[in-house]
Design an enzyme around this catalytic site. Structure first.
Site, PDB file in Angstrom:
ATOM      1  N   ARG A 185      25.575  43.673  30.438  1.00 42.78           N
ATOM      2  CA  ARG A 185      26.648  44.309  30.410  1.00 42.78           C
ATOM      3  C   ARG A 185      26.327  45.561  31.080  1.00 42.78           C
ATOM      4  O   ARG A 185      27.110  46.156  31.641  1.00 42.78           O
ATOM      5  CB  ARG A 185      27.247  44.539  28.994  1.00 42.78           C
ATOM      6  CG  ARG A 185      28.470  45.708  29.157  1.00 42.78           C
ATOM      7  CD  ARG A 185      29.275  45.595  27.875  1.00 42.78           C
ATOM      8  NE  ARG A 185      28.675  45.435  26.645  1.00 42.78           N
ATOM      9  CZ  ARG A 185      28.193  46.465  26.003  1.00 42.78           C
ATOM     10  NH1 ARG A 185      27.892  47.790  26.676  1.00 42.78           N
ATOM     11  NH2 ARG A 185      27.541  46.020  25.090  1.00 42.78           N
TER      12      ARG A 185
ATOM     13  N   ASP B  67      42.713  52.180  46.582  1.00 42.94           N
ATOM     14  CA  ASP B  67      42.600  50.553  46.580  1.00 42.94           C
ATOM     15  C   ASP B  67      42.574  50.092  48.084  1.00 42.94           C
ATOM     16  O   ASP B  67      43.624  49.916  48.836  1.00 42.94           O
ATOM     17  CB  ASP B  67      43.585  50.165  45.801  1.00 42.94           C
ATOM     18  CG  ASP B  67      43.563  48.499  45.450  1.00 42.94           C
ATOM     19  OD1 ASP B  67      42.925  47.890  46.285  1.00 42.94           O
ATOM     20  OD2 ASP B  67      44.182  48.173  44.491  1.00 42.94           O
TER      21      ASP B  67
HETATM   22  C1  LIG Z   1      44.944  41.512  42.995  1.00 44.18           C
HETATM   23  C2  LIG Z   1      44.970  42.964  43.193  1.00 44.18           C
HETATM   24  C3  LIG Z   1      44.528  43.687  42.164  1.00 44.18           C
HETATM   25  C4  LIG Z   1      44.136  43.143  40.821  1.00 44.18           C
HETATM   26  O1  LIG Z   1      42.947  42.594  40.872  1.00 44.18           O
HETATM   27  P1  LIG Z   1      42.563  41.443  39.855  1.00 44.18           P
HETATM   28  O2  LIG Z   1      41.300  40.886  40.359  1.00 44.18           O
HETATM   29  O3  LIG Z   1      43.552  40.418  40.065  1.00 44.18           O
HETATM   30  O4  LIG Z   1      42.310  42.043  38.636  1.00 44.18           O
HETATM   31  C5  LIG Z   1      44.551  45.154  42.346  1.00 44.18           C
HETATM   32  N1  LIG Z   1      45.093  45.764  43.781  1.00 44.18           N
HETATM   33  C6  LIG Z   1      45.498  44.866  44.671  1.00 44.18           C
HETATM   34  C7  LIG Z   1      45.992  45.572  45.908  1.00 44.18           C
HETATM   35  C8  LIG Z   1      45.405  43.488  44.513  1.00 44.18           C
HETATM   36  O5  LIG Z   1      45.692  42.880  45.537  1.00 44.18           O
END
Ligand SMILES: *Cc1c(COP(=O)(O)O)cnc(C)c1O
Length: 394
Positions: free
Chosen positions: A56, A183
């Site tokens: 972890r 992101d």
């Molecule tokens: C899929 C996605 C997430 C979430 O990710 P998971 O791996 O499903 O938890 C976050 N941001 C974007 C832009 C995504 O496409």
């Protein structure tokens, strides 16, 4: 002394480490690591010596993957998670506390939106949603309480773009301590590197393009060493424990080896698909940054090296006909997620973005009839033929 069968079934039989030098890092499928002696264990726990002692906290497979993603993003350090949402929550909980203000773009992945809208106010965090594509709207919201600005570009699901350098400059001119979090799931570091444009933290759902094969759920966060140390010790170790398994880390590390090849093919195929859709009479609008008709095509050209392979579109059709179209696709699989070898098609308003209410969808520019397409690695003419036969059904 011959030990008991039960004991022999458990201990020993380890291959001498000096006998081999594997080309690929093996899978360290172990929860814990044996200390040389008590003093060694104490030093590892105190952070006085580097090493692995509990998966972890860290594991060779997830560390290798984190360092690889950090390197590709031009970041100093990284840490991996068992999902993209694990990465998002670790960043949020590591840096925001009650009384802080988070400014977020309103077009977000559905669960990120839900966390910000429903989750964070429970803990006294002030969340302000705005359109970060409009710099004036950001300047109006900046305050002494602003701790973080959060955005996706291209955004899920409608491919809206945000000028990362402009947002970072406006925020950092106001207060250099404000953390710009991007992101970068849709673009990947192959197409766009937000740190170079002034972002502080980049996160990923590595479930998508970085892994690329649709067989893992995972996430990652990269940034400056001191920020990542916080995300690792607080966010991962204490707050969410969303640790990535060694096998999943190994799979994603393997996937990344072909990221440039896959992305080149994804991008060239997507351009052909987008052009086909744009010229089809039954299509009302296509949102794809590579098309000249995309309102932010110039920004895409400046900020990304290619235009990605995600697109969204609306049909000149009723709700029922749109549904019939999706159901008629055969090669394009009706599924959420993205960035896989297989072309995936889905309906955000009822699926990935069903966390948005009807007014919130409208406000975020997510039409109820929007269809999202993740163009895969099949021959593009086969993807186009499938979309064409499905359009012929309506
Ligand atoms: C899929 C996605 C997430 C979430 O990710 P998971 O791996 O499903 O938890 C976050 N941001 C974007 C832009 C995504 O496409």
């Amino acid at each position: 002394m011959q030990e008991n069968f039960n004991t022999r079934a458990i201990h020993g039989h380890k291959v001498d480490k000096t006998l081999c030098d594997p080309l690929v890092t093996p899978i360290y499928q172990t929860s814990t690591f044996v200390f040389e002696n008590a003093a060694h264990g104490a030093k590892l726990f105190a952070g006085e010596q580097d090493g692995f002692f509990y998966t972890r906290i860290d594991n060779p497979n997830s560390r290798e993957l984190a360092m690889c993603i950090a390197d590709l993003e031009n970041a100093e350090a990284g840490v991996c998670f068992s999902s993209g949402m694990g990465a998002v929550t670790a960043v949020i909980w590591s840096f925001l506390s009650s009384g802080a203000q988070l400014i977020a773009d309103k077009t977000l992945y559905g669960c990120t939106f839900e966390l910000f809208e429903q989750g964070l106010p429970q803990y006294g965090v002030q969340v302000d949603f705005t359109d970060l594509a409009d710099p004036a709207s950001l300047e109006k919201l900046l305050s002494p309480k602003t701790k973080m600005i959060y955005l996706e570009t291209p955004a899920n699901p409608n491919l809206k773009l945000i000028d990362i350098a402009a947002v970072a400059k406006a925020a950092h001119d106001y207060n250099p301590e404000i953390l710009i979090v991007v992101d970068n799931t849709f673009a990947t570091p192959y197409l766009q590197r937000p740190i170079d444009l002034g972002a502080d933290i980049v996160l990923h759902s590595t479930t998508k393009y970085l892994n690329g094969h649709g067989d893992v759920i995972a996430g990652a966060v990269v940034g400056r060493q001191e920020l990542i140390a916080d995300v690792q010790t607080k966010g991962l170790r204490y707050f969410n424990g969303a640790v990535l398994g060694p096998f999943e880390a190994w799979l994603i590390r393997r996937g990344i080896k072909t990221l440039p090849l896959r992305m080149d093919r994804h991008c060239s195929s997507a351009m052909k698909v987008a052009e086909f859709l744009e010229n089809h009479p039954k299509i009302k609008v296509v949102y794809f940054p590579g098309l000249k008709s995309h309102p932010q095509h110039d920004l895409a050209t400046r900020q990304m090296s290619q235009y990605g392979a995600m697109m969204a579109f609306e049909l000149n059709a009723t709700k029922e006909e749109s549904e019939k179209f999706i159901n008629s696709c055969k090669l394009c699989r009706l599924a959420v997620s993205l960035g896989d070898c297989e072309t995936l098609i889905q309906h955000p308003a009822s699926m990935t973005h069903s966390t948005y209410g009807p007014e919130e969808l409208a406000d975020a520019g997510i039409s109820e009839s929007l269809i999202r397409l993740s163009v895969g690695l099949e021959a593009p003419e086969d993807v186009i033929a499938d979309l064409e036969q499905a359009l012929n059904q309506i």
